[in-house]
Design an enzyme around this catalytic site. Structure first.
Site, short mmCIF file in Angstrom:
data_model
loop_
_atom_site.label_atom_id
_atom_site.label_comp_id
_atom_site.label_asym_id
_atom_site.label_seq_id
_atom_site.Cartn_x
_atom_site.Cartn_y
_atom_site.Cartn_z
N LYS A 122 0.88 -1.04 0.10
CA LYS A 122 0.10 0.01 -0.05
C LYS A 122 0.78 1.31 -0.04
CE LYS A 122 -1.79 1.74 3.79
NZ LYS A 122 -1.80 3.28 3.92
N ASN A 123 1.92 1.22 0.76
CA ASN A 123 2.61 2.28 1.07
C ASN A 123 3.59 2.49 -0.09
OD1 ASN A 123 1.38 3.14 3.53
ND2 ASN A 123 2.93 1.99 4.58
N CYS A 147 -5.79 8.16 9.90
CA CYS A 147 -5.79 7.64 10.97
C CYS A 147 -5.42 8.64 12.35
CB CYS A 147 -4.83 6.34 11.44
SG CYS A 147 -5.39 4.74 10.37
N ARG A 174 0.77 14.67 12.17
CA ARG A 174 1.50 14.26 11.33
C ARG A 174 1.74 15.46 10.17
NH1 ARG A 174 -0.34 8.54 9.40
NH2 ARG A 174 -2.30 9.15 9.84
N ASP A 209 4.55 0.97 12.02
CA ASP A 209 3.75 0.03 11.66
C ASP A 209 3.35 -1.13 12.05
OD1 ASP A 209 2.48 2.22 10.21
OD2 ASP A 209 2.93 1.86 8.39
N ARG A 266 -8.50 -0.52 4.92
CA ARG A 266 -7.67 0.44 4.18
C ARG A 266 -6.29 -0.16 3.81
NH1 ARG A 266 -6.21 4.57 7.64
NH2 ARG A 266 -5.03 5.42 5.88
#
Length: 419
Positions: free
Chosen positions: A22-23, A118, A123, A306, A398
């Site tokens: 995903k990232n 989230c 951030r 993570d 997600r």
């Protein structure tokens, strides 16, 4: 709102396919804005964040063809109808900020809502703005939007005050079409940064130093279309590894490789796991109760934030006591209260938690608070005695592709309940 009902304890045996990262996928999709030619992308994960990014790009006028069965998409940004990323889409996904750099570089203007995602802590996007201003952009923040314009971006020396993955990615993409040389110092070093750089190079960009703290980019007048395969998701692979550690079993992670997961695998070995790298993936074996393992989160190549919640789940059923220090996000222990409901023994002081393993967790009703916390709760529930219900699993969707289906194929008992 959907829920998971989990019956434990489980023992996991078999093979699980690891999806595309995903990232890595999200910035790669945004990089397609830098060219008018088609960009073909393989190993595309089927995730909520991916569909959200596609919706955002389509709103800008980008043409996207998706083949979910073959995990493929083709993106063509030859004629944009807008350079505005609205709040309605950006509020659900922080990675939406990644359209800012490409839009500004290619179309000389962008209006992007301040991002959401989230609620794990602050951030800020100040490093994105700082770098783009050094490259010649005029930027104001007004009514919740970042409004940017430029006559021309020019190369600059940018030293980030903090390590930021999305900041590094945004500035990399913007620099590809800037005039002259850009140097990004204190850059993020994640494998996903390298994957983005590999795509950009195949599009004709001149990039060196990706994967280190200093990235150098010589801007080009135009970029071309390209084909690219997204790397495997090291966080998904690490999550399934932690599930094996907490529950016991023997699982082959098909598509995973050692180097991006190096520190995760080291910690799993400390927990007592048997790990072997095979031709097409990694095998994880755990026999008996794991041992506790302490760690501190830090930017790559350190221990990924993570993976913190997933290892906390392992420590909750491990022998001994572990100390976990969270140094990236200030609100990333929100899952602790939910793990306590499952019978975990955890105390928190500031950014440090102490986890003493218990002989057995017990089923309970819990609520997911963010993406990775969701995964930690699923692991805990699979290791617990009895049934658990995990609410708000939209967080999980997600970033994890069909997690319930994959876990059930390994012998777990996870039911998706649709309200």
């Amino acid at each position: 709102m959907e829920k998971f009902k989990v019956w434990g304890p489980s023992r996991l045996i078999g093979e699980v396919p690891i999806s595309g990262a995903k990232n890595a996928a999200l910035p790669i999709f945004c990089a397609s804005l830098l060219t008018s030619e088609p960009v073909k992308i393989f190993n595309v994960p089927d995730l909520k964040d991916v569909s959200t990014m596609f919706a955002l790009l389509r709103k800008l006028g980008v043409e996207i063809e998706v083949d979910k069965r073959n995990k493929f998409c083709e993106i063509e940004a030859k004629a944009l109808s807008s350079t505005e990323a609205s709040y309605d889409l950006v509020k659900t996904m922080r990675a939406s900020i990644l359209v800012l750099g490409p839009l500004l570089a290619k179309h000389r203007e962008a209006k992007v809502s301040l991002p959401g995602g989230c609620a794990i802590g602050q951030r800020p996007v100040d490093q994105h703005i700082k770098g783009l201003r050094l490259m010649g952009a005029e930027i104001i923040i007004e009514n919740g939007y970042i409004k940017a314009k430029t006559k021309k971006l020019v190369g600059a020396k940018i030293t980030s005050d903090v390590v930021t993955v999305t900041g590094t990615e945004n500035l990399m993409m913007a620099a590809c079409l800037a005039e002259g040389k850009t140097v990004i110092e204190n850059a993020a070093q994640e494998p996903e940064i390298v994957d983005l750089a590999n795509l950009l190079r195949s599009m004709g960009a001149n990039i060196s130093g990706d994967g280190t703290k200093k990235i150098e980019i010589i801007g080009q007048q135009t970029l071309k279309g390209a084909s690219h395969k997204i790397i495997f998701d090291r966080i998904e692979a690490g999550t399934f590894s932690c599930a094996v550690a907490a529950c016991g079993g023997d699982v082959f992670l098909n598509g995973a490789s050692r180097e991006p997961m190096k520190i995760i695998l080291e910690k799993l070995r400390e927990c007592g796991g048997e790990i072997s790298e095979e031709k097409s993936g990694i095998r994880i074996k755990f026999f008996g109760r794991p041992s506790s393992v302490s760690f501190q989160t830090s930017p790559f190549p350190g221990f990924a934030t993570d993976m913190q919640a997933q290892f906390m789940a392992v420590n909750s059923v491990a022998q001994g006591t572990a100390i976990i220090k969270e140094s990236i996000f200030e609100n990333r222990f929100m899952h602790v209260q939910e793990m306590l409901r499952l019978g975990a023994k955890i105390s928190v002081k500031g950014n440090t938690s102490m986890v003493t393993g218990v002989d057995s967790l017990r089923g309970a009703k819990v609520m997911a608070t963010d993406l990775r916390a969701s995964a930690g709760l699923v692991i805990s529930a699979m290791a617990a005695q009895g049934d658990s219900v995990i609410d708000r699993i939209y967080h999980l969707d997600r970033g994890y592709e069909k997690m319930d289906v994959k876990l059930n194929a390994l012998g777990a008992s996870v039911e998706r309940i649709k309200n």
